[in-house]
Design a protein around this motif. Structure first.
Motif, PDB file in Angstrom:
ATOM      1  N   PHE A  10       0.824  -1.315  -0.007  1.00 19.20           N
ATOM      2  CA  PHE A  10      -0.200   0.158  -0.099  1.00 19.20           C
ATOM      3  C   PHE A  10       0.966   1.212   0.028  1.00 19.20           C
ATOM      4  CE2 PHE A  10      -2.204   3.559   2.364  1.00 19.20           C
ATOM      5  CZ  PHE A  10      -3.110   3.522   1.627  1.00 19.20           C
ATOM      6  N   PHE A  11       1.956   1.124   0.829  1.00 22.17           N
ATOM      7  CA  PHE A  11       2.857   2.451   1.000  1.00 22.17           C
ATOM      8  C   PHE A  11       3.608   2.759  -0.261  1.00 22.17           C
ATOM      9  CE2 PHE A  11       2.250   0.831   5.390  1.00 22.17           C
ATOM     10  CZ  PHE A  11       1.528   2.018   5.808  1.00 22.17           C
ATOM     11  N   TYR A  12       3.943   1.593  -1.187  1.00 22.91           N
ATOM     12  CA  TYR A  12       4.415   1.934  -2.280  1.00 22.91           C
ATOM     13  C   TYR A  12       3.752   2.448  -3.227  1.00 22.91           C
ATOM     14  CZ  TYR A  12       6.784   0.694  -6.710  1.00 22.91           C
ATOM     15  OH  TYR A  12       7.544   0.688  -7.905  1.00 22.91           O
ATOM     16  N   LEU A  13       2.574   2.035  -3.500  1.00 19.38           N
ATOM     17  CA  LEU A  13       1.322   2.725  -4.100  1.00 19.38           C
ATOM     18  C   LEU A  13       0.921   4.133  -3.856  1.00 19.38           C
ATOM     19  CD1 LEU A  13      -0.656   2.523  -6.502  1.00 19.38           C
ATOM     20  CD2 LEU A  13      -2.162   1.476  -5.031  1.00 19.38           C
ATOM     21  N   LYS A  14       1.152   4.473  -2.544  1.00 17.51           N
ATOM     22  CA  LYS A  14       0.991   5.677  -2.259  1.00 17.51           C
ATOM     23  C   LYS A  14       1.937   6.666  -2.607  1.00 17.51           C
ATOM     24  CE  LYS A  14       0.333   8.647   1.976  1.00 17.51           C
ATOM     25  NZ  LYS A  14       0.555   8.801   3.537  1.00 17.51           N
ATOM     26  N   ASN A  15       3.408   6.065  -2.743  1.00 13.81           N
ATOM     27  CA  ASN A  15       4.313   6.854  -2.920  1.00 13.81           C
ATOM     28  C   ASN A  15       4.428   7.295  -4.611  1.00 13.81           C
ATOM     29  OD1 ASN A  15       6.942   8.116  -2.813  1.00 13.81           O
ATOM     30  ND2 ASN A  15       7.975   6.214  -3.377  1.00 13.81           N
ATOM     31  N   GLU A  61     -11.348  -1.654   2.711  1.00 17.37           N
ATOM     32  CA  GLU A  61     -11.682  -0.372   3.196  1.00 17.37           C
ATOM     33  C   GLU A  61     -10.557   0.102   4.192  1.00 17.37           C
ATOM     34  OE1 GLU A  61     -14.754   2.309   6.064  1.00 17.37           O
ATOM     35  OE2 GLU A  61     -15.091   0.185   5.630  1.00 17.37           O
ATOM     36  N   ASP A  62      -9.967  -0.660   5.012  1.00 19.31           N
ATOM     37  CA  ASP A  62      -8.763  -0.430   5.946  1.00 19.31           C
ATOM     38  C   ASP A  62      -7.541  -0.184   5.057  1.00 19.31           C
ATOM     39  OD1 ASP A  62     -10.373  -0.333   8.242  1.00 19.31           O
ATOM     40  OD2 ASP A  62     -10.262  -2.434   8.620  1.00 19.31           O
ATOM     41  N   VAL A  63      -7.470  -0.790   3.941  1.00 19.96           N
ATOM     42  CA  VAL A  63      -6.059  -0.649   3.411  1.00 19.96           C
ATOM     43  C   VAL A  63      -6.281   0.173   2.153  1.00 19.96           C
ATOM     44  CG1 VAL A  63      -4.069  -1.680   2.499  1.00 19.96           C
ATOM     45  CG2 VAL A  63      -5.738  -2.810   3.984  1.00 19.96           C
ATOM     46  N   SER A  64      -6.972   1.317   2.201  1.00 26.68           N
ATOM     47  CA  SER A  64      -7.293   2.344   1.008  1.00 26.68           C
ATOM     48  C   SER A  64      -7.392   3.970   1.382  1.00 26.68           C
ATOM     49  CB  SER A  64      -8.691   1.911   0.555  1.00 26.68           C
ATOM     50  OG  SER A  64      -9.655   2.222   1.495  1.00 26.68           O
ATOM     51  N   MET A  65      -7.308   4.823   0.481  1.00 22.13           N
ATOM     52  CA  MET A  65      -7.544   6.188   0.819  1.00 22.13           C
ATOM     53  C   MET A  65      -8.103   6.867  -0.323  1.00 22.13           C
ATOM     54  SD  MET A  65      -3.923   7.230   2.737  1.00 22.13           S
ATOM     55  CE  MET A  65      -4.719   8.573   3.543  1.00 22.13           C
ATOM     56  N   GLU A  66      -8.753   7.991  -0.027  1.00 23.54           N
ATOM     57  CA  GLU A  66      -9.368   8.670  -1.014  1.00 23.54           C
ATOM     58  C   GLU A  66      -8.334  10.032  -1.438  1.00 23.54           C
ATOM     59  OE1 GLU A  66     -13.201   9.713   0.621  1.00 23.54           O
ATOM     60  OE2 GLU A  66     -14.029   7.997  -0.331  1.00 23.54           O
TER      61      GLU A  66
END
Length: 787
Positions: A602-607, A632-637
């Motif tokens: 998840f953090f790689y994708l966020k980067n 839901e718990d591993v996501s962001m808008e």
């Protein structure tokens, strides 16, 4: 088409240099490719004759030959199967050079050999040779082979459809003569005189426009002349060394008219040009049997088809080594009829290639005379028994009215009328300044526009000035393409590949993702169930892409797509553009050997998302996504200011299973690209990031680890500290949940970087700032220092 330089300039009274010929052909619209320098590459190789051949005393596969160059005799050991007594051959003497090879006296199986009988391959004249090269018996013995095969050039010429009249060496020479003033040697054989034997030729189809038949008997010398064989080899053909076969190819590449020779003894009574009957069969020169239909034109006698007109000859009427009496066919066929036959039979020949593009109908008589001339030159005692020119067309000369002012208007030039007339007179010797009669070989000239193009070719395209009187409107930068290219470049940094998918999906794929088709746009006449709806999201297509790659052993899949979505909005179709992508597997497919393989998370994708949206200063990540196919718990808008523009996160584990994807932890992102474009500044000043002043004083760095309740998010903590004075940057170093800190707690480690424009902070000042930060965290979130 392959063109031989020496053959081409043979039709010009002046011999322009090769470089000049190439330059001139390029100027008038021909594309030149693959130039090859040919000719013998040897020293001390002469013409010799094999006067004796015996079996080698110590080797079954070798011959012991005696050869003479007209002055001396030499003993030579030869391994070629085709060597024979009486042959005239190229002979390399002792000391001769064949490229880098120097011929020396040698003992082969105990017998002395004083030289070598050469093959065409060894001399650089052929790509591959099956045996020694056999020369014409008339060539003088002792002659240096470099005189016989002087340096020459072969080049590939791309002939576009509008230049189909240039598919021969003579026609190219004619073009050079017209456009550059070289004097042309006319090919003008004597008229054919014959004994007027009775023979019947009938044309029973409108697809045959002209048919010339010539009967020649008592042909005894079937050997192909050396100059014909040599020229055919240079253009890449394999001469059969039978003049009745090779001559047809030679005349076609010389003048542009396909011809064909039939064995007269295999023709029953007459020649009939007709359409085939349905189910009629023919065996052709390639040895295959074909079933014909009523759309195929054939050359037939009273009992059987002899050839497929314009495409390929028949097997049973073909020339062989016993042929002495022949019927020569020189015909002209409707291009579309030949094209249909060639396509139906799936046969492409040099003949069909020319007929499909159109052959000058007035070229046939010249080629008939040329065929007879060459055969009689080799066979002075043969007799022409029959000549008949059957015409099935009306002579309609095309005339174009010349308007000099209009020509200049079309070209955007101011060319003098005298110059235009000078050129047109070269094409039409009877041109009177107004009425231009189009030569029969220029079927491509239909109107004044075509004449204008020829004038431009003649005078040179550089006479047309690079200017326009058309008013130009200022173009407007489209943010879609500018931003799309910028983001595509940023994806390359992370090793992403762009994909392009159809905008159509199946109902099943949408239902599998939990969508109902209430607002979907259904295609009225779909190709199949797989292509029934315009896609309302990019995910189904991307999932099929990822499945395709994983099934083929790809360990790292990182793909994105700029695509359109289609929905019904208030009973009206609505289209929007999105940017979406998926990642799974390894961070890098090919890791450095010292490093361990890392899985994307998840953090790689966020980067990745942060980087590709870095041109926008107001991008914020917050909240969890409530999309039904996202965990839901591993996501962001993703927000731009206060507007939601997308989301990213881990796909629900059920989704890969539904789409038969054998992979875990697939991450997906989806961005509203239209909204991004509407907020993107295309002008340079507003598109670049404004530089921030950097302090000349040293940074101060402190780490802080603390515990908070799980209900508090990183985003909330970051916001509470972001505006603290003198903080230059805040970085999240570690997040921990687990043993020894309590089930309802989580641990954060932040790194704070402090900076001042006025000074370097002391340790005491930095400790006070950390204490201030801790007090804020304790007051707002009940944070406790981690022990």
């Amino acid at each position: 088409m392959r063109v031989v330089y020496s053959w081409l300039v043979d039709y010009l009274k002046e011999k322009p240099a090769f470089d000049v010929v190439i330059s001139n052909l390029s100027k008038i619209g021909f594309s030149i490719e693959n130039i090859q320098n040919i000719g013998v590459s040897c020293e001390n190789v002469v013409v010799a004759k094999v006067i004796k051949k015996e079996k080698h005393p110590n080797a079954d596969k070798l011959s012991l030959c005696q050869v003479t160059d007209g002055k001396e005799s030499y003993q030579v050991v030869c391994g070629a199967k085709n060597v024979a007594e009486g042959q005239v051959v190229p002979f390399a003497k002792i000391g001769a050079k064949l490229g880098k090879i120097i011929i020396k006296k040698a003992k082969i199986r105990g017998v002395e050999s004083c030289g070598m009988i050469c093959s065409g391959q060894e001399l650089g004249l052929e790509e591959k040779s099956e045996g020694i090269m056999v020369l014409d018996e008339k060539i003088e013995l002792g002659k240096d082979l470099k005189e016989l095969f002087p340096p020459d050039y072969v080049f590939e010429l791309e002939i576009t459809p509008n230049l189909a009249y240039c598919l021969s060496h003579y026609s190219l020479a004619r073009e050079l003569s017209i456009f550059f003033g070289y004097k042309l040697k006319e090919v003008n054989p004597l008229p054919v005189s014959c004994l007027n034997e009775n023979f019947d030729i009938r044309i029973e189809t409108s697809n045959c426009l002209r048919y010339i038949g010539v009967i020649i008997k008592n042909i005894k010398n079937l050997k192909t002349p050396h100059y014909i064989s040599d020229r055919l080899k240079k253009i890449g053909l394999n001469p059969k060394e039978n003049i009745l076969i090779d001559l047809s190819n030679y005349v076609m590449f010389e003048l542009g008219q396909p011809t064909h020779c039939f064995d007269l003894n295999n023709i029953e009574d007459s020649i009939v040009v007709r359409m085939a009957s349905s189910g009629e069969k023919i065996k052709t020169l390639d040895g295959k049997d074909y079933e014909l239909n009523e759309n195929i034109m054939v050359i037939a006698d009273t009992k059987k088809p002899l050839a497929v007109a314009g495409v390929i000859g028949g097997y049973f009427s073909s020339i062989n080594e016993k042929t002495k009496d022949i019927l020569i066919e020189i015909a002209n066929f409707n291009p579309s009829a030949v094209r249909k036959s060639s396509k139906f039979l799936n046969i492409k020949t040099d003949s069909s290639y020319r007929f499909e593009r159109g052959v000058d109908i007035n070229l046939a008589p010249l080629c008939a005379r040329r065929m007879v001339e060459i055969i009689k030159d080799q066979n002075p005692d043969c007799d022409v028994f029959y000549y008949n020119d059957v015409k099935n067309f009306k002579e309609n000369k095309k005339v174009v009215k010349i308007d000099h002012k209009k020509i200049n208007s079309i070209l955007g030039t101011n060319i003098d009328n005298v110059k235009i007339n000078e050129f047109l007179k070269k094409l039409d010797s009877d041109f009177d300044g107004i009425n231009f009669t189009v030569p029969s070989y220029r079927s491509d000239i239909e109107s004044l526009w075509d004449i204008s193009e020829e004038v431009a070719r003649y005078l040179g395209y550089d006479v047309i000035e690079s200017k326009t009187n058309m008013s130009l409107m200022k173009s407007k930068d489209d943010p879609y393409y500018i931003l799309r290219n910028k983001i595509a470049d940023k994806f390359l940094v992370f090793g992403f590949n762009e994909v392009l998918n159809y905008d159509i999906v199946s109902e099943k794929e949408l239902n599998l993702l939990g969508f109902e088709n209430i607002n979907f746009l259904k295609i009225s006449n779909p190709l199949s169930k797989e292509f029934e709806y315009l896609r309302p999201l990019l995910l189904p297509s991307l999932l099929k892409n990822i499945r395709y790659n994983i099934n083929r052993g790809i360990k790292s899949v990182k793909i994105y797509e700029f695509g359109s979505l289609f929905l019904n909005e208030k009973s009206k179709p609505y289209e929007s553009r999105r940017l979406a992508g998926v990642i799974c597997g390894l961070v890098d497919e090919y890791e450095y050997w010292k490093e361990k393989e890392k899985e994307v998370d998840f953090f790689y994708l966020k980067n990745v998302i942060q980087y590709i949206l870095s041109d926008f200063t107001d991008i914020v990540f917050k909240n969890k996504s409530n999309e039904k196919y996202i965990v839901e718990d591993v996501s962001m808008e993703v927000y731009y200011g206060d507007k939601k523009i997308g989301f990213f996160g881990l796909l629900n584990p059920d989704v890969p299973k539904i789409f038969d994807i054998k992979a875990d932890n697939i991450f997906y992102f989806d961005i509203d690209f239209d909204l991004l474009c509407s907020n993107f500044k295309t002008d340079f000043v507003n598109s670049i990031k404004k530089p921030k002043p950097i302090s000349q004083f040293q940074y101060g760095i402190r780490d802080l680890s603390f515990l908070v309740d799980k209900k508090h998010s990183y985003e909330d903590i970051y916001k509470s500290l972001a505006e603290t004075k003198d903080i230059f940057d805040i970085r999240l170093i570690d997040v921990y949940e687990g043993k020894n800190i309590g089930a309802d707690k989580k641990s954060f480690t932040f790194r704070f970087i402090f900076s001042s424009m006025d000074k370097t902070f002391t340790d005491e000042e930095l400790n006070k700032k950390i204490e201030e930060i801790y007090n804020i965290l304790n007051s707002n979130f009940g944070a406790k220092l981690r022990e």
